[in-house]
Design a protein around this motif. Sequence first.
Motif, PDB file in Angstrom:
ATOM      1  N   LYS A 110       0.933  -1.379   0.082  1.00  0.00           N
ATOM      2  CA  LYS A 110      -0.239   0.037  -0.082  1.00  0.00           C
ATOM      3  C   LYS A 110       0.947   1.259  -0.052  1.00  0.00           C
ATOM      4  O   LYS A 110       1.867   1.356   0.503  1.00  0.00           O
ATOM      5  N   ASN A 111       0.330   2.327  -0.822  1.00  0.00           N
ATOM      6  CA  ASN A 111       1.205   3.556  -0.782  1.00  0.00           C
ATOM      7  C   ASN A 111       2.555   3.731  -0.987  1.00  0.00           C
ATOM      8  O   ASN A 111       3.431   3.987  -0.542  1.00  0.00           O
ATOM      9  N   SER A 112       2.942   2.683  -2.135  1.00  0.00           N
ATOM     10  CA  SER A 112       4.332   2.543  -2.383  1.00  0.00           C
ATOM     11  C   SER A 112       4.624   2.353  -4.034  1.00  0.00           C
ATOM     12  O   SER A 112       3.538   2.256  -4.612  1.00  0.00           O
ATOM     13  N   GLU A 113       5.935   2.309  -4.266  1.00  0.00           N
ATOM     14  CA  GLU A 113       6.178   1.898  -5.586  1.00  0.00           C
ATOM     15  C   GLU A 113       6.965   0.824  -5.798  1.00  0.00           C
ATOM     16  O   GLU A 113       7.745   0.688  -5.066  1.00  0.00           O
ATOM     17  N   LYS A 114       6.802  -0.022  -6.843  1.00  0.00           N
ATOM     18  CA  LYS A 114       7.448  -1.027  -7.102  1.00  0.00           C
ATOM     19  C   LYS A 114       8.163  -1.118  -8.626  1.00  0.00           C
ATOM     20  O   LYS A 114       7.286  -0.730  -9.587  1.00  0.00           O
ATOM     21  N   THR A 115       9.302  -1.380  -8.852  1.00  0.00           N
ATOM     22  CA  THR A 115       9.670  -1.511 -10.123  1.00  0.00           C
ATOM     23  C   THR A 115      10.238  -2.907 -10.430  1.00  0.00           C
ATOM     24  O   THR A 115      10.823  -3.721  -9.775  1.00  0.00           O
ATOM     25  N   VAL A 116       9.802  -3.601 -11.577  1.00  0.00           N
ATOM     26  CA  VAL A 116       9.933  -4.944 -11.886  1.00  0.00           C
ATOM     27  C   VAL A 116      10.838  -4.851 -12.966  1.00  0.00           C
ATOM     28  O   VAL A 116      10.381  -4.383 -14.094  1.00  0.00           O
ATOM     29  N   ASN A 117      11.649  -5.646 -13.138  1.00  0.00           N
ATOM     30  CA  ASN A 117      12.787  -5.565 -14.207  1.00  0.00           C
ATOM     31  C   ASN A 117      12.761  -7.045 -14.931  1.00  0.00           C
ATOM     32  O   ASN A 117      12.412  -8.034 -14.425  1.00  0.00           O
ATOM     33  N   LEU A 118      12.850  -6.732 -16.395  1.00  0.00           N
ATOM     34  CA  LEU A 118      12.685  -7.878 -17.249  1.00  0.00           C
ATOM     35  C   LEU A 118      13.715  -7.713 -18.210  1.00  0.00           C
ATOM     36  O   LEU A 118      14.479  -6.622 -18.542  1.00  0.00           O
ATOM     37  N   LEU A 119      14.181  -8.931 -18.551  1.00  0.00           N
ATOM     38  CA  LEU A 119      15.511  -9.137 -19.559  1.00  0.00           C
ATOM     39  C   LEU A 119      14.768 -10.029 -20.565  1.00  0.00           C
ATOM     40  O   LEU A 119      14.235 -11.104 -20.483  1.00  0.00           O
ATOM     41  N   ALA A 120      14.739  -9.671 -21.791  1.00  0.00           N
ATOM     42  CA  ALA A 120      14.473 -10.420 -22.847  1.00  0.00           C
ATOM     43  C   ALA A 120      15.496 -10.408 -23.937  1.00  0.00           C
ATOM     44  O   ALA A 120      15.927  -9.269 -24.591  1.00  0.00           O
ATOM     45  N   LEU A 121      16.105 -11.703 -24.617  1.00  0.00           N
ATOM     46  CA  LEU A 121      17.091 -11.587 -25.657  1.00  0.00           C
ATOM     47  C   LEU A 121      16.353 -11.512 -27.088  1.00  0.00           C
ATOM     48  O   LEU A 121      17.166 -11.679 -27.817  1.00  0.00           O
ATOM     49  N   GLN A 122      15.176 -11.807 -27.064  1.00  0.00           N
ATOM     50  CA  GLN A 122      14.355 -11.954 -28.398  1.00  0.00           C
ATOM     51  C   GLN A 122      13.096 -11.308 -28.059  1.00  0.00           C
ATOM     52  O   GLN A 122      12.687 -10.849 -27.088  1.00  0.00           O
ATOM     53  N   LYS A 123      12.310 -11.249 -29.161  1.00  0.00           N
ATOM     54  CA  LYS A 123      10.922 -10.744 -29.282  1.00  0.00           C
ATOM     55  C   LYS A 123      10.029 -11.572 -28.356  1.00  0.00           C
ATOM     56  O   LYS A 123       9.927 -12.762 -28.393  1.00  0.00           O
ATOM     57  N   THR A 124       9.726 -10.911 -27.416  1.00  0.00           N
ATOM     58  CA  THR A 124       8.959 -11.332 -26.185  1.00  0.00           C
ATOM     59  C   THR A 124       7.585 -10.512 -26.032  1.00  0.00           C
ATOM     60  O   THR A 124       7.633  -9.363 -25.847  1.00  0.00           O
ATOM     61  N   SER A 125       6.543 -11.453 -25.859  1.00  0.00           N
ATOM     62  CA  SER A 125       5.314 -10.550 -25.325  1.00  0.00           C
ATOM     63  C   SER A 125       4.963 -10.768 -23.867  1.00  0.00           C
ATOM     64  O   SER A 125       5.374 -11.735 -23.332  1.00  0.00           O
ATOM     65  N   VAL A 126       4.550  -9.713 -23.466  1.00  0.00           N
ATOM     66  CA  VAL A 126       4.319  -9.513 -21.841  1.00  0.00           C
ATOM     67  C   VAL A 126       3.114  -9.193 -21.491  1.00  0.00           C
ATOM     68  O   VAL A 126       2.761  -8.237 -22.211  1.00  0.00           O
ATOM     69  N   LYS A 127       2.169  -9.873 -20.795  1.00  0.00           N
ATOM     70  CA  LYS A 127       0.794  -9.336 -20.303  1.00  0.00           C
ATOM     71  C   LYS A 127       1.020  -9.029 -18.757  1.00  0.00           C
ATOM     72  O   LYS A 127       1.564  -9.664 -17.984  1.00  0.00           O
ATOM     73  N   VAL A 128       0.449  -7.977 -18.396  1.00  0.00           N
ATOM     74  CA  VAL A 128       0.397  -7.624 -17.059  1.00  0.00           C
ATOM     75  C   VAL A 128      -1.129  -7.336 -16.744  1.00  0.00           C
ATOM     76  O   VAL A 128      -1.899  -7.013 -17.244  1.00  0.00           O
ATOM     77  N   TYR A 129      -1.083  -8.174 -15.324  1.00  0.00           N
ATOM     78  CA  TYR A 129      -2.655  -8.142 -14.792  1.00  0.00           C
ATOM     79  C   TYR A 129      -2.506  -7.658 -13.181  1.00  0.00           C
ATOM     80  O   TYR A 129      -1.666  -8.350 -12.572  1.00  0.00           O
ATOM     81  N   ILE A 130      -2.904  -6.707 -13.020  1.00  0.00           N
ATOM     82  CA  ILE A 130      -2.925  -6.129 -11.633  1.00  0.00           C
ATOM     83  C   ILE A 130      -4.187  -6.058 -10.706  1.00  0.00           C
ATOM     84  O   ILE A 130      -5.229  -5.719 -11.690  1.00  0.00           O
ATOM     85  N   TYR A 131      -4.377  -6.699  -9.611  1.00  0.00           N
ATOM     86  CA  TYR A 131      -5.590  -6.834  -9.229  1.00  0.00           C
ATOM     87  C   TYR A 131      -5.537  -6.729  -7.555  1.00  0.00           C
ATOM     88  O   TYR A 131      -4.459  -6.669  -7.074  1.00  0.00           O
ATOM     89  N   SER A 132      -6.713  -6.627  -6.946  1.00  0.00           N
ATOM     90  CA  SER A 132      -6.919  -6.648  -5.449  1.00  0.00           C
ATOM     91  C   SER A 132      -7.576  -7.998  -5.092  1.00  0.00           C
ATOM     92  O   SER A 132      -8.438  -8.406  -5.842  1.00  0.00           O
ATOM     93  N   ARG A 133      -6.952  -8.664  -4.100  1.00  0.00           N
ATOM     94  CA  ARG A 133      -7.503 -10.058  -3.778  1.00  0.00           C
ATOM     95  C   ARG A 133      -8.875 -10.161  -3.084  1.00  0.00           C
ATOM     96  O   ARG A 133      -9.713 -10.912  -3.469  1.00  0.00           O
TER      97      ARG A 133
END
Length: 148
Positions: A110-133
């Motif tokens: 809560k009330n914070s920031e998060k950075t997620v780092n990704l590494l991809a060496l080729q064409k990569t599809s990414v889906k992001v899903y953010i939710y409250s449980r």
Amino acid sequence: MWLKKIIGAGIVFSVLLMPVNKLDAESRIPAEPSSKVASAAEESVKPDPNALLIGQTHHQGRAAYTGSFTMVADNGTLADIIIENHSNHPMYMNLYVDDYSEPMETMISKNSEKTVNLLALQKTSVKVYIYSRIGHEMDLSIRAEQFR
């Protein structure tokens, strides 16, 4: 954060690699800011628009946030997904890398920031899903950037 470090290192190296006679000539000039130097520094700090994967997005409500992007080698191999949780409840993010992977889950406090780092060496599809449980009201800012 990595982007700032890379840009900072580039600026330091460009100064270190500058010819000595140029440095001597500049030390004799009165201390006035050069418009060429200032504009070059400003240009190096601006992010490359081609590397913006998810533009700054503000999401509010009880519905989950869904977004997707594709990383391509021309934009670099590294990417950051930055999520700011402005609500008073924790949120959860599932990342799906390509269609066949298991989701990677992370919590955004809560009330914070998060950075997620990704590494991809080729064409990569990414889906992001953010939710409250448990269905809390969401108030998020999301962006994703790709860089070298």
